[in-house]
Design a protein around this motif. Sequence first.
Motif, PDB file in Angstrom:
ATOM      1  N   THR A  60       2.871 -38.863  -4.282  1.00  0.00           N
ATOM      2  CA  THR A  60       3.409 -40.128  -4.779  1.00  0.00           C
ATOM      3  C   THR A  60       3.939 -40.996  -3.643  1.00  0.00           C
ATOM      4  O   THR A  60       4.368 -42.134  -3.890  1.00  0.00           O
ATOM      5  N   GLU A  76       2.947 -43.079  -0.646  1.00  0.00           N
ATOM      6  CA  GLU A  76       1.758 -43.683  -0.041  1.00  0.00           C
ATOM      7  C   GLU A  76       1.778 -43.566   1.478  1.00  0.00           C
ATOM      8  O   GLU A  76       0.744 -43.311   2.107  1.00  0.00           O
ATOM      9  N   LYS A 104      -2.647 -29.681 -12.078  1.00  0.00           N
ATOM     10  CA  LYS A 104      -3.416 -30.048 -13.270  1.00  0.00           C
ATOM     11  C   LYS A 104      -4.848 -30.448 -12.926  1.00  0.00           C
ATOM     12  O   LYS A 104      -5.548 -31.020 -13.753  1.00  0.00           O
ATOM     13  N   THR A 152      -6.839 -35.177 -11.950  1.00  0.00           N
ATOM     14  CA  THR A 152      -6.776 -36.004 -13.149  1.00  0.00           C
ATOM     15  C   THR A 152      -7.169 -37.443 -12.810  1.00  0.00           C
ATOM     16  O   THR A 152      -7.115 -37.856 -11.648  1.00  0.00           O
ATOM     17  N   PRO A 153      -7.575 -38.237 -13.805  1.00  0.00           N
ATOM     18  CA  PRO A 153      -7.909 -39.644 -13.533  1.00  0.00           C
ATOM     19  C   PRO A 153      -6.759 -40.405 -12.885  1.00  0.00           C
ATOM     20  O   PRO A 153      -6.986 -41.272 -12.034  1.00  0.00           O
ATOM     21  N   LYS A 154      -5.510 -40.097 -13.249  1.00  0.00           N
ATOM     22  CA  LYS A 154      -4.367 -40.793 -12.673  1.00  0.00           C
ATOM     23  C   LYS A 154      -4.222 -40.469 -11.191  1.00  0.00           C
ATOM     24  O   LYS A 154      -4.012 -41.364 -10.365  1.00  0.00           O
ATOM     25  N   VAL A 155      -4.342 -39.183 -10.849  1.00  0.00           N
ATOM     26  CA  VAL A 155      -4.236 -38.784  -9.445  1.00  0.00           C
ATOM     27  C   VAL A 155      -5.392 -39.378  -8.639  1.00  0.00           C
ATOM     28  O   VAL A 155      -5.198 -39.870  -7.518  1.00  0.00           O
ATOM     29  N   ALA A 180      -7.094 -42.131  -9.228  1.00  0.00           N
ATOM     30  CA  ALA A 180      -6.898 -43.570  -9.070  1.00  0.00           C
ATOM     31  C   ALA A 180      -5.808 -43.866  -8.041  1.00  0.00           C
ATOM     32  O   ALA A 180      -5.933 -44.801  -7.241  1.00  0.00           O
ATOM     33  N   THR A 181      -4.750 -43.059  -8.036  1.00  0.00           N
ATOM     34  CA  THR A 181      -3.667 -43.261  -7.072  1.00  0.00           C
ATOM     35  C   THR A 181      -4.156 -43.027  -5.654  1.00  0.00           C
ATOM     36  O   THR A 181      -3.874 -43.819  -4.743  1.00  0.00           O
ATOM     37  N   THR A 191      -7.216 -43.222  -4.564  1.00  0.00           N
ATOM     38  CA  THR A 191      -8.170 -44.276  -4.211  1.00  0.00           C
ATOM     39  C   THR A 191      -7.445 -45.529  -3.754  1.00  0.00           C
ATOM     40  O   THR A 191      -7.841 -46.174  -2.772  1.00  0.00           O
TER      41      THR A 191
END
Length: 212
Positions: free
Chosen positions: A42, A44, A138, A141-144, A146-147, A149
């Motif tokens: 989390t 950046e 997990k 995941t799509p959230k991870v 996207a983050t 990227t």
Amino acid sequence: MRHPRLLRAALLAVPVTLLAVPGAASAVEGGLPAECAPVDLTDEVAVDQRAAASDDVFAGRVEAATPTPGTGRIGYTVAVRRTWRGDVPKGEQAAVTVDWPIGSQPAVQPGAAYLFFTRDTPEGIVADACGGTVPLPKGLTPKVAATLTAYLASVEPPPTPDPPPEPVAFHQPDEPLGDPPRIGRVLASGGAISLIGLLGLLLVSRLGRRRP
């Protein structure tokens, strides 16, 4: 009437608890140093700094582990799911080596998913034991995804080294220009030039005498 028995049982349990603490401390000492905590996905800045120092950044599931006896080196077979940086192919298997400190507990386990920050070496793809592998409890995941990227889009690719200069090659001409002139011809030409020069001087001297 039962309270003294409960108190006695509680007092007897205290030494057992105290004895268990040193064992837990030794397990921590046998792990990686505190500064080798995994990268916070989390953060950046932390992700970008780790990615900028890496040749490859990819996520995948560890399928097998092959340790090298007598060392802390373990080779992992990783099924690559997503690649953000480098040329590790997605959907294929990659061989990643981690050289764990001897006596420490490896932080990578088969069957789990991880984000890898690796370097390309002559020996293959290598992940640093300190921050080179980040667990994905997990999975990807799509959230991870996207983050990561969004974070890694601002990381510049590593500079491409300039190719070495090509060696200079000298070639013999296809058609030779002819044999060099013989020494006799060179001397004859020089003699003719000298003779012309003498005749010119004689002519000038005679013309000078005829003038009043």
